[in-house]
Design an enzyme around this catalytic site. Structure first.
Site, PDB file in Angstrom:
ATOM      1  N   SER A  37       0.805  -1.221   0.000  1.00 54.86           N
ATOM      2  CA  SER A  37       0.000   0.000   0.000  1.00 54.86           C
ATOM      3  C   SER A  37       0.837   1.270   0.000  1.00 54.86           C
ATOM      4  O   SER A  37       0.331   2.346  -0.328  1.00 54.86           O
ATOM      5  CB  SER A  37      -0.945   0.016   1.205  1.00 54.86           C
ATOM      6  N   ASP A 322      -2.466   8.133   8.157  1.00 53.57           N
ATOM      7  CA  ASP A 322      -3.417   7.302   8.897  1.00 53.57           C
ATOM      8  C   ASP A 322      -2.654   6.401   9.847  1.00 53.57           C
ATOM      9  O   ASP A 322      -1.483   6.660  10.147  1.00 53.57           O
ATOM     10  CB  ASP A 322      -4.331   6.520   7.935  1.00 53.57           C
ATOM     11  N   HIS A 325       0.170   4.646   7.290  1.00 49.13           N
ATOM     12  CA  HIS A 325       0.823   5.215   6.114  1.00 49.13           C
ATOM     13  C   HIS A 325       1.313   6.643   6.328  1.00 49.13           C
ATOM     14  O   HIS A 325       0.661   7.429   7.020  1.00 49.13           O
ATOM     15  CB  HIS A 325      -0.149   5.181   4.927  1.00 49.13           C
TER      16      HIS A 325
END
Length: 357
Positions: A37, A322, A325
């Site tokens: 991600s 978040d 990340h």
């Protein structure tokens, strides 16, 4: 009766396209991205059964006027920013290249296989992402398409000049920290990661990979999700696993370079770089390095960043977007380091030097 075009004419035209494409962009014609991600630019949007998605606001609040594209970030991520540094467009998601696309042209421009949730191990979030072996399988399809269209020599020449970027390993380590029973020793676990990494990198070498950019895992124990479980302190075990994995991955690339003289690489010690930001936040423009910008609960990390989440006004002051990340601001610092930096954080060469080989 229509006349046919001789095969050698088609080959000459395609070779001219490859030459001009590489010339137009300098020494690096394309970038092929593998990872999780931290580098996903939307592949998971095309996985209907996956819950690991970021295709909703406020993700992307700072991306091209506020677009949720599937990036797990408030804006651009490391894959976008590295392409920017190289003078290339962002490599598009492999799963968004449809059957009616001119695939040869699309693949020549670079492709991203990165998928949120992916790990070095095939078992990590299997069924929810493109696993690392899946990503390499997909690249083998890309490579075959290029070879069939251009011929082996032209295709391999194109790939040898291209950058292959890897940002992967964090999810395996996070999964390990969650396990309670039947857990291998830390060293055995890292060894299993490195064994899988070696197999895939070896396979990619045979498919034409020659210029490698490898971003090591960050101090995972210091991300907001891990701090909430440790009285806001960093999780020492997770950080130690990152150090062990990064050292092993660096040694693996060094060994491959010793065995293959035409292989070159740039390695970023992301743990070392991010720890500098954590220790000296003001020096790097941060006022908040513990809490997430977007989320709910303690450190905004008890519940993920969701469509109804509030988020900080100044994303540039936050290290984390978040619970897992980084913000675009953090990724910009890391990208500048790997592109222009030097040892001990970047070695044996930086990406700028790698691109000029």
């Amino acid at each position: 009766m229509a006349s046919s075009v001789p095969c050698y004419v088609i080959s000459v035209v395609l070779c001219f396209i490859v030459f001009f494409h590489g010339y137009a962009h300098g020494t690096v014609p394309a970038m092929y991205v593998f990872g999780d991600s931290l580098a996903d630019v939307g592949n998971n949007d095309y996985l209907p059964l996956s819950v690991l998605k970021a295709n909703f606001l406020p993700n992307g609040v700072d991306y091209n006027g506020g677009q949720a594209t599937g990036r797990f970030s408030n804006g651009k991520n490391s894959a976008d920013l590295l392409a920017e540094k190289l003078g290339l467009p962002t490599s598009p998601p492999y799963l968004n290249i449809s059957s009616d696309t001119n695939k040869t042209k699309a693949f020549l421009n670079g492709v991203s296989f990165a998928s949120g949730g992916a790990g070095v191990l095939d078992s990590t979030n299997k069924g929810q992402c493109l696993t690392f072996p899946d990503q390499v399988d997909d690249f083998s399809t890309v490579q075959k398409t290029l070879v069939d269209a251009l011929g082996s020599d032209a295709a391999m020449d194109h790939l040898s000049k291209s950058i292959f970027c890897f940002i992967i390993g964090s999810n395996d380590i996070l999964d390990y920290t969650r396990e309670i029973v039947f857990k291998p020793t830390p060293q055995d676990f890292v060894n299993s990661m490195l064994s899988s990494l070696k197999d895939q990198l070896q396979r990619l070498y045979t498919l034409g990979t020659r210029k490698v950019v490898f971003v090591g895992t960050g101090p995972i124990g210091c991300c907001p999700s891990q701090r909430t479980q440790n009285s806001t302190n960093c999780d020492a075990q997770a950080n130690q696993l990152s150090v062990m994995y990064n050292k092993g991955a660096s040694n693996l690339l060094h060994d491959m370079k010793s065995n293959y003289s035409d292989l070159s690489y740039s390695f970023l010690d992301a743990s070392g770089a991010l720890l500098q930001y954590l220790r000296y936040p003001a020096k790097y423009g941060f006022t908040e390095v513990k809490a997430a910008c977007c989320g709910h609960g303690n450190l905004n990390a008890n519940i993920p960043c969701l469509p109804n989440s509030s988020y900080c006004n100044n994303r540039k002051s936050h290290m984390f977007w978040d619970l897992f990340h980084p913000t675009e601001a953090t990724d910009r610092l890391l990208t500048t380091t790997i592109f222009d930096g030097a040892a001990p954080l970047v070695y044996p060469i930086n990406v700028k030097q790698l691109s000029n080989l």
